[in-house]
Design a protein around this motif. Structure first.
Motif, PDB file in Angstrom:
ATOM      1  N   ARG A 185     -13.883  -8.482  -3.877  1.00  0.00           N
ATOM      2  CA  ARG A 185     -13.823  -9.925  -4.141  1.00  0.00           C
ATOM      3  C   ARG A 185     -13.630 -10.236  -5.633  1.00  0.00           C
ATOM      4  NH1 ARG A 185     -17.483 -13.646  -5.333  1.00  0.00           N
ATOM      5  NH2 ARG A 185     -17.330 -14.843  -3.391  1.00  0.00           N
ATOM      6  N   GLU A 186     -13.770  -9.224  -6.498  1.00  0.00           N
ATOM      7  CA  GLU A 186     -13.537  -9.438  -7.920  1.00  0.00           C
ATOM      8  C   GLU A 186     -12.055  -9.663  -8.229  1.00  0.00           C
ATOM      9  OE1 GLU A 186     -15.199  -6.198 -10.064  1.00  0.00           O
ATOM     10  OE2 GLU A 186     -17.280  -6.669  -9.523  1.00  0.00           O
ATOM     11  N   TYR A 187     -11.172  -9.118  -7.380  1.00  0.00           N
ATOM     12  CA  TYR A 187      -9.740  -9.288  -7.654  1.00  0.00           C
ATOM     13  C   TYR A 187      -8.971  -9.942  -6.510  1.00  0.00           C
ATOM     14  CZ  TYR A 187      -9.465  -4.899  -4.972  1.00  0.00           C
ATOM     15  OH  TYR A 187      -9.589  -3.932  -4.003  1.00  0.00           O
ATOM     16  N   ALA A 188      -9.471  -9.863  -5.285  1.00  0.00           N
ATOM     17  CA  ALA A 188      -8.755 -10.432  -4.151  1.00  0.00           C
ATOM     18  C   ALA A 188      -9.129 -11.902  -3.977  1.00  0.00           C
ATOM     19  CB  ALA A 188      -9.054  -9.653  -2.881  1.00  0.00           C
ATOM     20  N   GLN A 217      -9.500   1.553  -3.583  1.00  0.00           N
ATOM     21  CA  GLN A 217      -9.279   2.380  -4.767  1.00  0.00           C
ATOM     22  C   GLN A 217      -7.863   2.224  -5.305  1.00  0.00           C
ATOM     23  OE1 GLN A 217     -10.769   6.097  -2.925  1.00  0.00           O
ATOM     24  NE2 GLN A 217     -12.144   6.239  -4.669  1.00  0.00           N
ATOM     25  N   GLU A 218      -6.893   2.166  -4.400  1.00  0.00           N
ATOM     26  CA  GLU A 218      -5.502   1.975  -4.809  1.00  0.00           C
ATOM     27  C   GLU A 218      -5.289   0.577  -5.375  1.00  0.00           C
ATOM     28  OE1 GLU A 218      -1.056   1.849  -2.731  1.00  0.00           O
ATOM     29  OE2 GLU A 218      -2.767   2.672  -1.628  1.00  0.00           O
ATOM     30  N   ALA A 219      -5.831  -0.411  -4.690  1.00  0.00           N
ATOM     31  CA  ALA A 219      -5.646  -1.796  -5.123  1.00  0.00           C
ATOM     32  C   ALA A 219      -6.236  -2.034  -6.501  1.00  0.00           C
ATOM     33  CB  ALA A 219      -6.278  -2.732  -4.104  1.00  0.00           C
ATOM     34  N   GLU A 220      -7.426  -1.526  -6.733  1.00  0.00           N
ATOM     35  CA  GLU A 220      -8.116  -1.736  -8.005  1.00  0.00           C
ATOM     36  C   GLU A 220      -7.274  -1.245  -9.180  1.00  0.00           C
ATOM     37  OE1 GLU A 220     -12.773  -1.429  -9.133  1.00  0.00           O
ATOM     38  OE2 GLU A 220     -11.833   0.441  -8.488  1.00  0.00           O
ATOM     39  N   VAL A 242       0.731 -10.562  -2.885  1.00  0.00           N
ATOM     40  CA  VAL A 242       0.800  -9.122  -2.641  1.00  0.00           C
ATOM     41  C   VAL A 242      -0.424  -8.680  -1.855  1.00  0.00           C
ATOM     42  CG1 VAL A 242       0.925  -6.848  -3.734  1.00  0.00           C
ATOM     43  CG2 VAL A 242       2.098  -8.793  -4.777  1.00  0.00           C
ATOM     44  N   GLY A 243      -0.214  -7.822  -0.864  1.00  0.00           N
ATOM     45  CA  GLY A 243      -1.312  -7.352  -0.034  1.00  0.00           C
ATOM     46  C   GLY A 243      -1.584  -5.875  -0.205  1.00  0.00           C
ATOM     47  N   GLU A 244      -2.863  -5.529  -0.220  1.00  0.00           N
ATOM     48  CA  GLU A 244      -3.294  -4.134  -0.267  1.00  0.00           C
ATOM     49  C   GLU A 244      -4.387  -3.928   0.775  1.00  0.00           C
ATOM     50  OE1 GLU A 244      -2.347  -1.457  -2.129  1.00  0.00           O
ATOM     51  OE2 GLU A 244      -0.726  -2.565  -3.104  1.00  0.00           O
ATOM     52  N   LYS A 302       0.841  -1.207   0.000  1.00  0.00           N
ATOM     53  CA  LYS A 302       0.000   0.000   0.000  1.00  0.00           C
ATOM     54  C   LYS A 302       0.873   1.253   0.000  1.00  0.00           C
ATOM     55  CE  LYS A 302      -0.517   0.158   5.045  1.00  0.00           C
ATOM     56  NZ  LYS A 302      -1.467   0.162   6.170  1.00  0.00           N
ATOM     57  N   PHE A 303       0.409   2.255  -0.716  1.00  0.00           N
ATOM     58  CA  PHE A 303       1.071   3.541  -0.897  1.00  0.00           C
ATOM     59  C   PHE A 303       2.284   3.478  -1.829  1.00  0.00           C
ATOM     60  CE2 PHE A 303      -0.740   3.989   3.487  1.00  0.00           C
ATOM     61  CZ  PHE A 303      -1.768   4.841   3.140  1.00  0.00           C
ATOM     62  N   HIS A 304       2.639   2.284  -2.284  1.00  0.00           N
ATOM     63  CA  HIS A 304       3.761   2.155  -3.208  1.00  0.00           C
ATOM     64  C   HIS A 304       3.235   1.966  -4.630  1.00  0.00           C
ATOM     65  CE1 HIS A 304       7.074   1.907  -0.293  1.00  0.00           C
ATOM     66  NE2 HIS A 304       6.179   1.337   0.505  1.00  0.00           N
ATOM     67  N   PRO A 305       4.008   2.380  -5.632  1.00  0.00           N
ATOM     68  CA  PRO A 305       3.525   2.313  -7.021  1.00  0.00           C
ATOM     69  C   PRO A 305       3.504   0.886  -7.560  1.00  0.00           C
ATOM     70  CG  PRO A 305       5.790   3.066  -6.966  1.00  0.00           C
ATOM     71  CD  PRO A 305       5.341   3.007  -5.528  1.00  0.00           C
TER      72      PRO A 305
END
Length: 228
Positions: free
Chosen positions: A96-99, A65-68, A59-61, A41-44
């Motif tokens: 749940r669509e991506y995680a 909004q950032e994760a998506e 990878v964890g988020e 999180k917070f990293h590009p």
């Protein structure tokens, strides 16, 4: 124990991997027992891509909004995305669509929002080890009730328990409590054998108490990039 500061993600990752392996040897456990999730999180997205080329696949988020956006940008990589933060029920369907794994399930309304059609999702039930309800998680006495609800909800697979060690407590003692709760949980839910616990400052203690999933951020990624 803190990871020595390094300018290289490769170096920091190697140091953490060495420490994980050492803790596993001390605990008499196999290297295959633990999944290290790098929290980015917070990293590009470019950092996630760099981690991928170093062999990272989990990878964890913690911010939808950032994760998506990262998931979309990195769709060419074979990554397993974990959502490790507090999740609002209204965002559950999108997450749940991506995680593939959600680590902080702590209330019935969230279970209801996550369940249903679509790809099955692995979930961890979060335990609150403090008296502060704002920290997220259920009290230990409520673990069984919420576990039953998760197990009876289509589309969800209960993996086990998740916890964050309180800042004012000795980490290993906190993780030992979660391990004891896990042993009780398995009497009714024998497949819920996993433990998501251990972060940058306490993952070795977590390994000694049976952690199977580590959520490690700054020890690998370095400090958050400056904003401005």
């Amino acid at each position: 124990m803190e990871t020595p500061e390094s300018d290289s993600v490769r170096d920091r990752l190697a140091i953490v991997r060495e420490r994980v392996d050492a803790a596993l040897r001390t605990a008499g456990r196999s290297p295959d027992d633990v999944t290290t999730i790098v929290v980015t999180k917070f990293h590009p997205a470019s950092l996630v891509r760099e981690l991928f080329h170093e062999g990272v696949r989990n990878v964890g988020e913690s911010r939808h909004q950032e994760a998506e956006l990262k998931v979309a940008e990195l769709s060419d990589l074979d990554l397993t995305w974990h959502f490790v933060g507090q999740l609002q029920s209204k965002k559950a369907r999108k997450v749940r669509e991506y995680a593939r794994v959600i680590h902080a399930v702590d209330r019935e309304s969230l279970v209801a929002s996550l369940g249903g059609a679509g790809n099955p999702v692995d979930v961890f039930l979060q335990v609150n080890l403090t008296d502060d309800p704002a920290r997220g998680g259920v009290q230990p006495a409520e673990v069984g009730r919420l576990a039953d609800r998760i197990e009876s909800t289509p589309g969800l697979t209960l993996q086990g328990l998740m916890a964050v060690a309180p800042l004012d407590a000795e980490p290993r003692r906190s993780f030992a409590l979660v391990r004891e709760l896990s042993e009780r949980l398995q009497r009714e839910h024998p497949n819920a054998v996993n433990l998501s616990m251990g972060m940058s400052g306490d993952f070795e203690e977590a390994i000694l108490e049976g952690a199977t999933h580590l959520r490690i951020g700054t020890a690998i990624t370095g400090n958050r990039p400056a904003i401005g």
